[in-house]
Design a protein around this motif. Structure first.
Motif, PDB file in Angstrom:
ATOM      1  N   HIS A 155       0.823  -1.216   0.000  1.00 20.42           N
ATOM      2  CA  HIS A 155       0.000   0.000   0.000  1.00 20.42           C
ATOM      3  C   HIS A 155       0.851   1.258   0.000  1.00 20.42           C
ATOM      4  O   HIS A 155       0.338   2.361  -0.154  1.00 20.42           O
ATOM      5  N   SER A 198       3.195  -5.655   1.773  1.00 22.66           N
ATOM      6  CA  SER A 198       2.061  -5.649   2.679  1.00 22.66           C
ATOM      7  C   SER A 198       0.849  -4.935   2.079  1.00 22.66           C
ATOM      8  O   SER A 198       0.940  -3.764   1.721  1.00 22.66           O
ATOM      9  N   GLU A 279       1.857 -16.330   5.179  1.00 22.99           N
ATOM     10  CA  GLU A 279       2.386 -15.667   6.376  1.00 22.99           C
ATOM     11  C   GLU A 279       1.706 -14.310   6.644  1.00 22.99           C
ATOM     12  O   GLU A 279       2.356 -13.269   6.647  1.00 22.99           O
ATOM     13  N   GLY A 281      -0.092 -11.171   8.495  1.00 22.98           N
ATOM     14  CA  GLY A 281      -0.135 -10.477   9.781  1.00 22.98           C
ATOM     15  C   GLY A 281      -1.425  -9.688   9.859  1.00 22.98           C
ATOM     16  O   GLY A 281      -2.367 -10.021  10.571  1.00 22.98           O
ATOM     17  N   ARG A 282      -1.489  -8.630   9.016  1.00 21.30           N
ATOM     18  CA  ARG A 282      -2.601  -7.683   9.043  1.00 21.30           C
ATOM     19  C   ARG A 282      -3.977  -8.367   8.964  1.00 21.30           C
ATOM     20  O   ARG A 282      -4.884  -8.053   9.715  1.00 21.30           O
ATOM     21  N   ARG A 318       0.288   4.882  11.950  1.00 17.52           N
ATOM     22  CA  ARG A 318       0.074   4.585  10.519  1.00 17.52           C
ATOM     23  C   ARG A 318      -0.346   5.811   9.684  1.00 17.52           C
ATOM     24  O   ARG A 318       0.211   6.036   8.612  1.00 17.52           O
ATOM     25  N   TYR A 322       2.402   6.541   6.927  1.00 16.86           N
ATOM     26  CA  TYR A 322       2.118   6.083   5.555  1.00 16.86           C
ATOM     27  C   TYR A 322       0.946   6.831   4.926  1.00 16.86           C
ATOM     28  O   TYR A 322       0.422   6.377   3.898  1.00 16.86           O
ATOM     29  N   TYR A 382      -0.468  -3.492  13.433  1.00 18.58           N
ATOM     30  CA  TYR A 382       0.510  -2.397  13.367  1.00 18.58           C
ATOM     31  C   TYR A 382      -0.013  -1.155  14.099  1.00 18.58           C
ATOM     32  O   TYR A 382       0.251  -0.031  13.703  1.00 18.58           O
TER      33      TYR A 382
HETATM   34  N1  LLP Z   1       6.262 -11.806   6.539  1.00 16.25           N
HETATM   35  C1  LLP Z   1       7.259 -10.915   6.532  1.00 16.25           C
HETATM   36  C2  LLP Z   1       8.625 -11.382   6.299  1.00 16.25           C
HETATM   37  C3  LLP Z   1       7.002  -9.553   6.732  1.00 16.25           C
HETATM   38  O1  LLP Z   1       7.999  -8.675   6.715  1.00 16.25           O
HETATM   39  C4  LLP Z   1       5.664  -9.131   6.955  1.00 16.25           C
HETATM   40  C5  LLP Z   1       5.354  -7.708   7.170  1.00 16.25           C
HETATM   41  C6  LLP Z   1       4.648 -10.113   6.964  1.00 16.25           C
HETATM   42  C7  LLP Z   1       4.982 -11.435   6.738  1.00 16.25           C
HETATM   43  C8  LLP Z   1       3.203  -9.784   7.215  1.00 16.25           C
HETATM   44  O2  LLP Z   1       2.689  -8.893   6.292  1.00 16.25           O
HETATM   45  P1  LLP Z   1       1.124  -8.521   6.337  1.00 16.25           P
HETATM   46  O3  LLP Z   1       0.339  -9.784   6.083  1.00 16.25           O
HETATM   47  O4  LLP Z   1       0.833  -7.970   7.679  1.00 16.25           O
HETATM   48  O5  LLP Z   1       0.957  -7.514   5.275  1.00 16.25           O
HETATM   49  N2  LLP Z   1       3.664  -1.332   9.371  1.00 16.25           N
HETATM   50  C9  LLP Z   1       3.080  -1.491   8.063  1.00 16.25           C
HETATM   51  C10 LLP Z   1       3.179  -2.911   7.566  1.00 16.25           C
HETATM   52  C11 LLP Z   1       4.601  -3.433   7.569  1.00 16.25           C
HETATM   53  C12 LLP Z   1       4.699  -4.875   7.182  1.00 16.25           C
HETATM   54  C13 LLP Z   1       6.057  -5.405   7.473  1.00 16.25           C
HETATM   55  N3  LLP Z   1       6.227  -6.787   7.159  1.00 16.25           N
HETATM   56  C14 LLP Z   1       1.640  -0.999   8.111  1.00 16.25           C
HETATM   57  O6  LLP Z   1       1.202  -0.534   9.160  1.00 16.25           O
HETATM   58  O7  LLP Z   1       0.944  -1.016   7.097  1.00 16.25           O
END
Ligand code: LLP
Length: 432
Positions: A155, A198, A279, A281-282, A318, A322, A382
């Protein structure tokens, strides 16, 4: 209770047996509030993407590490990653066994690698130099290598983690270098992984990148391929942040159908019998979390109406970091009558001494008044984990709405004493 703008959470019964004003009065603000039912639902959404026997979900804990939430996620059958000694510590505290934790980090010190090895974790390295270091520390051991498939997504430029403009991963043209180091240190390549970035809302980029990783696996020498136990495609699964505009969700039915077909046909073709992980997170935690704050002042500066709250970027960074959009709900007890004026443009700001301390810019909303409680939606990922002590404000409390509607305080609010915790005794003795 009169809720000025609350249709989204009303519809979900997000706050269980309480109103957000009651929660704010009981626990104070700023307050992160999580909903257990939604958290479990999001875990199941992703577990159901594929029925392939090797398929699993590896929750990326960097999005939210509250141990009570991690325990729920573990009950749902997910495994987790860790990218620092702190995340590893909290994973363990929450009951995850070493076999349920992947260490997926970058640019580790030797002592951090040794710590992960002491816990018997499979470690993913994302450079030849880290592979060499790990090889020295763990000869004859197992390793996982993070590749950069050349396709990025996200994003914001700050969260795109593959492609040319990023520090992450080993590009496929360095595969020979990887193989040479594996041989040199007698390492087994037990896994390969990637993470392209992400927040994607369309499946194509993710699935194309997954396909590239599978090609890369196939191209490995037979003896190395035969030892591969794990292929991890990374996270990035997006959620719609514009709740009141009813923006569409990521189509998980389509994504699941295509992913499942890809995993089945590829394992059949290649003979691979190991695990496949995603994998996220969000996706798991964003929507189960709402940040509550209180309005302490309103004013007009020039032609702008500013709504001053206790929701500075120390609590939710955030938007400042961003330019991220979070929808806002407005809550007001029914014994307080509000103005009847039409919705107007308002800018919601925090209590930090920087002009960039803006939570929501020029939003057309019902008129917000002093003492109103605001709910910042989709703050579970986050949010708390990126909060800071800037301006020496204490970290907020976290509350969980249990499945039966009752609440649990799952992290107490910090006190002023907590701010002094790490200073040596001279700091406090100076005056005595
Ligand atoms: N795996 C790895 C190696 C990562 O670095 C990340 C996120 C994920 C999985 C999980 O990604 P997700 O499914 O959450 O998109 N602080 C930012 C997002 C940073 C993501 C960092 N890495 C935000 O608030 O949008």
């Amino acid at each position: 209770m009169s809720q000025v703008r609350s249709a989204y959470t009303d519809n979900l019964n997000f706050y269980g047996s309480y109103t957000p004003c009651e929660l704010a009065a009981t626990y104070g603000t700023p307050l992160y509030v999580y909903n257990e039912n939604l958290l479990r639902e999001r875990c199941r959404d992703l577990l159901n993407l594929s029925r392939h026997p090797g398929f699993g979900v590896n929750y990326s804990v960097k999005a939210n590490t509250n141990p009570v939430l991690l325990k729920i996620i573990r009950e749902e059958g997910l495994v987790v990653d860790a990218m620092s000694p702190g995340e590893l510590y909290l994973d363990k505290l929450s009951g995850f066994q070493s076999s349920e934790i992947l260490y997926i980090s970058n640019n580790n010190s030797e002592s951090e690698l040794k710590n992960a090895l002491a816990h018997n974790l499979l470690i993913s390295v994302d450079s030849l130099s880290q592979l060499d270091t790990l090889g020295r520390l763990n000869r004859h051991g197992k390793v996982m290598v993070r590749f950069n498939p050349g396709i990025g997504a996200g994003h914001h430029a700050k969260v795109i983690t593959a492609g040319k403009e990023t520090k992450f991963g080993i590009t496929p043209d360095k595969t020979d270098g990887v193989i040479a180091l594996l041989q040199h240190h007698h390492l087994t390549l037990a896994g390969i992984n990637q993470h392209i970035g992400s927040l994607f809302m369309e499946s194509d980029g993710y699935l194309n990148a997954a396909q590239i990783l599978l090609h890369l696996a196939e191209a490995l020498p037979d003896n190395i391929f035969a030892q591969l136990e794990l292929i991890d495609f990374g996270g990035g699964f997006g959620i719609p942040y514009h709740k009141y505009e009813k923006k569409p969700r990521l189509d998980l039915i389509e994504l699941g159908r295509r992913l499942h077909a890809m995993l089945n046909s590829w394992s059949e073709k290649s003979g691979y019998q190991g695990r496949f992980l995603i994998e996220p997170g969000r996706y798991i935690v964003a929507e189960c979390g709402i940040l509550l704050g209180r309005v302490h002042a309103v004013k007009n500066n020039g032609d702008k109406r500013y709504v001053g709250t206790d929701l500075g970027f120390n609590v939710l960074v955030r938007p400042a970091m961003y330019d991220s959009f979070h929808d806002v709900e407005i809550y007001r007890p029914s014994d307080r009558r509000g103005s009847n004026t039409a919705p107007m443009l308002q800018t919601i700001v925090g209590n930090i001494c920087e002009s960039g301390d803006i939570l929501a810019k020029n939003r057309l909303l019902p008129v917000i008044e002093e003492e109103d409680v605001l709910g910042i939606l989709d703050a579970g990922a986050y949010g708390f984990v990126m909060a800071s002590h800037y301006n020496q404000r204490c970290l907020p409390a976290e509350v969980l709405i249990r499945h039966d509607g009752t609440t649990d305080l799952i992290r107490r609010r910090e006190t002023l004493e907590d701010l002094a915790r790490c200073f040596d005794s001279r700091a406090s003795n100076e005056q005595s």
